[in-house]
Design an enzyme around this catalytic site. Structure first.
Site, short mmCIF file in Angstrom:
data_model
loop_
_atom_site.label_atom_id
_atom_site.label_comp_id
_atom_site.label_asym_id
_atom_site.label_seq_id
_atom_site.Cartn_x
_atom_site.Cartn_y
_atom_site.Cartn_z
N LYS A 22 -18.88 12.84 -12.45
CA LYS A 22 -17.50 12.47 -12.45
C LYS A 22 -16.80 13.78 -12.94
CE LYS A 22 -15.43 10.31 -15.90
NZ LYS A 22 -14.36 10.75 -16.49
N ASN A 23 -16.95 14.34 -13.80
CA ASN A 23 -16.38 15.12 -14.66
C ASN A 23 -16.69 16.67 -14.07
OD1 ASN A 23 -15.10 13.55 -16.42
ND2 ASN A 23 -16.36 13.76 -18.21
N CYS A 116 -7.16 6.76 -20.31
CA CYS A 116 -7.56 5.83 -21.20
C CYS A 116 -7.15 6.38 -22.60
CB CYS A 116 -9.07 5.22 -20.90
SG CYS A 116 -10.12 6.62 -20.87
N ARG A 123 -2.94 11.33 -25.83
CA ARG A 123 -3.75 12.42 -25.47
C ARG A 123 -2.82 13.67 -24.98
NH1 ARG A 123 -8.95 10.62 -21.89
NH2 ARG A 123 -9.83 12.83 -22.42
N ASP A 307 -19.27 11.06 -25.05
CA ASP A 307 -19.61 10.32 -24.18
C ASP A 307 -20.52 9.17 -24.01
OD1 ASP A 307 -17.08 11.11 -23.01
OD2 ASP A 307 -17.87 12.18 -21.46
N ARG A 400 -13.87 3.22 -13.13
CA ARG A 400 -13.67 4.85 -13.04
C ARG A 400 -14.63 5.61 -13.01
NH1 ARG A 400 -9.91 5.81 -17.25
NH2 ARG A 400 -9.89 7.73 -16.43
#
Ligand code: EPU
Length: 420
Positions: A22-23, A116, A123, A307, A400
């Site tokens: 994803k990242n 999130c 953030r 994570d 997500r």
């Protein structure tokens, strides 16, 4: 809102293939703006935020063909410099579009990105803005909600990151590709996704050296050509599944992965007495016996990833002894752990950055709500080992980050169903 219903206590077995990261994918998509030629991406994970990125890019005027895990993007006809607020304020990585639009058009307007809530306030993006200013841009800000960044002419910079940031490193690296002269970025993040992004941009004609080390140098070029990118395997999915195997005392073979990207987790497995075998693109986690509690402190790559902190906490509720888990990157990433006390875990929050677990403890099924992607996968693991039924609400937050998680876990023998 969709939910997962999990009946705990089943052993898992078999093989699970890891999806594209994803990242990594979320940076390659905005990077397409840097070139007017066609970009092809393979091994894309089919997750919510990828769809949102494509929506945002389409709104800017790009042409996208997306089938399964591959997509082609052509941004030649982009004709807007505003990231549509109702799209961009829905996800954090919309901010990754800012640098490429600025580099190509000298101007960009955008709302504060969503996402999130795991960091300070909503953030911050102050470091992005500091970086763009170092490139000679001016920033107009409407009460922290909307931004207008522009420059008559961007200039190369020598920029020191006051704190290590993955996305800001990537953002400034992408932007600098089209700025004449030599940019030097110091105290950079070193995640494998950054190295992969640099390798890909270099294949398109960029001149980046040092990605994957604290100092990155970029020699600006006038344009980037077409490119083909294969998204690297998701190291956080790899680690999540490995922890899932350990916590459920199951044997699992994890394929399509790069275990060398999770050496910090594997070194912890060595300490807690969990056996595994690994090859270049697979990891076999053996059935856990009694595992020992072991302290961790999250750290930027190659340290223990923030994570994986949430799934690791679940593993520690099943380990013998006391473990101190310290979260150093985000201030709100341990708040979800009060749900574990409700499940029967012996867990004490010392302060927003530290929790202590004492185990092993039996967990009991409860009704829970997923607050973010990684706490979400942790709750799924908790549900898999808990006695009785666990109901996890707001699984949008899990979708997500993990493609079709329920379908993939069912194939391993998990009793999990999705209720829409
Ligand atoms: N920060 C600032 N100002 C900024 C940007 C960041 O103060 O302008 C702070 C953050 O609030 C945080 C720290 O810097 O306290 C480090 O955050 P970083 O910028 O490195 O995080 P990120 O780049 O926003 C990426 C991943 C995260 C992962 C972190 C740390 C992406 C899209 N996200 O976030 O992934 O946790 O690096 O490794 O690459 C996830 O996948 O669940 C996730 C949150």
């Amino acid at each position: 809102m969709s939910k997962f219903i999990i009946t705990g206590g089943q052993k898992l077995s078999g093989e699970i293939a890891v999806k594209g990261a994803k990242n990594a994918a979320l940076k390659i998509i905005p990077a397409a703006i840097l070139s007017e030629e066609t970009i092809t991406i393979h091994n894309l994970p089919q997750i919510e935020d990828i769809g949102k990125s494509f929506d945002l890019l389409t709104d800017l005027g790009a042409e996208i063909k997306w089938t399964g895990s591959s997509a082609t993007i052509n941004t030649k006809n982009i004709n807007k410099i505003e990231l549509l607020p109702k799209l961009a304020d829905k996800f954090r990585t919309s901010v990754m579009f800012v640098g490429p639009v600025l580099a190509r058009f000298g101007e960009v307007k955008f709302p504060h990105p969503g996402g999130c809530v795991i960091g300070a306030g909503s953030r911050p993006i102050d470091l992005f803005l500091e970086g763009f200013k170092a490139f000679g841009a001016t920033v107009e800000e409407e009460s922290g909600k909307y931004y207008h960044v522009k420059a008559k002419k961007l200039r190369a910079a020598d920029f020191f990151f006051p704190l290590v940031s993955v996305t800001v490193t990537e953002s400034l690296m992408m932007t600098a590709c089209l700025i004449p002269g030599q940019t030097v970025l110091r105290n950079c993040a070193m995640e494998p996704e950054i190295e992969a992004l640099a390798e890909y941009l270099n294949k398109q004609g960029a001149k980046i050296s040092g990605a994957g080390t604290p100092t990155i140098m970029i020699e600006g070029v006038s344009k980037l050509s077409a490119g083909i990118y294969e998204v690297i395997p998701d190291r956080i999915e790899t680690g999540s599944f490995a922890i899932m195997a350990a916590a459920t005392k199951s044997e699992l073979k994890i394929t399509n992965c790069q275990p060398e990207h999770i050496l910090s987790l594997l070194s912890v497995f060595d300490k807690i007495g969990l056996n595994y075998e690994r090859g270049a693109d697979w990891l076999f986690v053996k059935k856990a016996g009694d595992i020992k509690a072991y302290d961790i402190k999250t750290h930027e790559y190659p340290g223990f990833p923030t994570d994986l902190q949430s799934p690791y906490i679940i593993l520690m509720t099943q380990a013998s002894g006391t473990a101190l888990i310290q979260e150093t990157i985000y201030n709100r990433r341990l708040l979800w752990t009060d749900m574990l006390s409700q499940m029967g875990a012996n867990i004490v929050m010392c302060d927003p950055h530290r929790v202590v677990t004492t185990g092993p403890t039996c967990l009991y099924g409860k009704k829970l709500i997923s607050p973010d992607i990684r706490a979400g996968i942790a709750l799924v693991i908790a549900g898999l080992i808990a006695k009785g039924t666990t109901e996890i609400d707001n699984i949008y937050q899990i979708d997500r980050g993990y493609e079709k998680l329920d379908e993939r876990l069912k194939k391993l023998g998990a009793l999990i169903s999705r209720v829409d």
